[in-house]
Design a protein around this motif. Structure first.
Motif, PDB file in Angstrom:
ATOM      1  N   MET A  74      47.955  45.828  40.129  1.00  0.00           N
ATOM      2  CA  MET A  74      47.914  46.358  38.773  1.00  0.00           C
ATOM      3  C   MET A  74      46.529  46.942  38.545  1.00  0.00           C
ATOM      4  N   ALA A  75      46.473  48.073  37.950  1.00  0.00           N
ATOM      5  CA  ALA A  75      45.207  48.740  37.680  1.00  0.00           C
ATOM      6  C   ALA A  75      44.409  47.982  36.638  1.00  0.00           C
ATOM      7  N   SER A  76      43.133  48.221  36.610  1.00  0.00           N
ATOM      8  CA  SER A  76      42.227  47.533  35.690  1.00  0.00           C
ATOM      9  C   SER A  76      42.625  47.733  34.228  1.00  0.00           C
ATOM     10  N   VAL A  77      42.957  48.953  33.851  1.00  0.00           N
ATOM     11  CA  VAL A  77      43.345  49.234  32.465  1.00  0.00           C
ATOM     12  C   VAL A  77      44.592  48.440  32.099  1.00  0.00           C
ATOM     13  N   ALA A  78      45.594  48.492  32.930  1.00  0.00           N
ATOM     14  CA  ALA A  78      46.835  47.774  32.656  1.00  0.00           C
ATOM     15  C   ALA A  78      46.583  46.270  32.603  1.00  0.00           C
ATOM     16  N   ALA A  79      45.741  45.749  33.477  1.00  0.00           N
ATOM     17  CA  ALA A  79      45.439  44.310  33.484  1.00  0.00           C
ATOM     18  C   ALA A  79      44.781  43.885  32.174  1.00  0.00           C
ATOM     19  N   LYS A  80      43.854  44.679  31.687  1.00  0.00           N
ATOM     20  CA  LYS A  80      43.190  44.364  30.422  1.00  0.00           C
ATOM     21  C   LYS A  80      44.177  44.394  29.269  1.00  0.00           C
ATOM     22  N   VAL A  81      45.009  45.395  29.237  1.00  0.00           N
ATOM     23  CA  VAL A  81      46.010  45.519  28.180  1.00  0.00           C
ATOM     24  C   VAL A  81      46.966  44.336  28.229  1.00  0.00           C
ATOM     25  N   MET A  82      47.444  44.013  29.403  1.00  0.00           N
ATOM     26  CA  MET A  82      48.431  42.946  29.533  1.00  0.00           C
ATOM     27  C   MET A  82      47.851  41.594  29.156  1.00  0.00           C
ATOM     28  N   SER A  83      46.580  41.357  29.430  1.00  0.00           N
ATOM     29  CA  SER A  83      45.984  40.079  29.039  1.00  0.00           C
ATOM     30  C   SER A  83      45.868  39.976  27.528  1.00  0.00           C
ATOM     31  N   THR A  84      45.648  41.076  26.857  1.00  0.00           N
ATOM     32  CA  THR A  84      45.572  41.077  25.394  1.00  0.00           C
ATOM     33  C   THR A  84      46.946  40.924  24.776  1.00  0.00           C
TER      34      THR A  84
END
Length: 87
Positions: free
Chosen positions: A1-11
């Motif tokens: 998973m890309a960094s942007v998607a990982a950050k979004v998904m954690s939020t």
């Protein structure tokens, strides 16, 4: 998973215990039915993810900006305040 998607998904996922993939979230944020059903993962994306990260996620996942704007407008109406993507 890309960094942007990982950050979004954690939020989006962590606080609400919502089990949704980045691809599923991408579909939901562009589907007006998400606003009609008050989907909490979509509302979390629109209200708790920074606008810069929202735009990055939309670009990374190749989501229609017009569709997301329509969903954000509907959620803004329901919430009673303007969400960043409801331009």
């Amino acid at each position: 998973m890309a960094s942007v998607a990982a950050k979004v998904m954690s939020t989006v996922s962590a606080p609400y215990g919502v089990l949704v993939t980045a691809a599923e979230l991408a579909e939901k944020i562009a589907d007006i039915k998400s606003a009609e059903s008050c989907d909490c993962s979509v509302f979390a994306f629109l209200s708790e993810v920074s606008p810069k990260l929202q735009h990055s996620f939309i670009d990374e996942m190749n989501v229609s900006k017009d569709a997301v704007t329509a969903v954000a407008r509907k959620f803004s109406d329901l919430a009673g305040y303007k969400l960043p993507l409801a331009i």
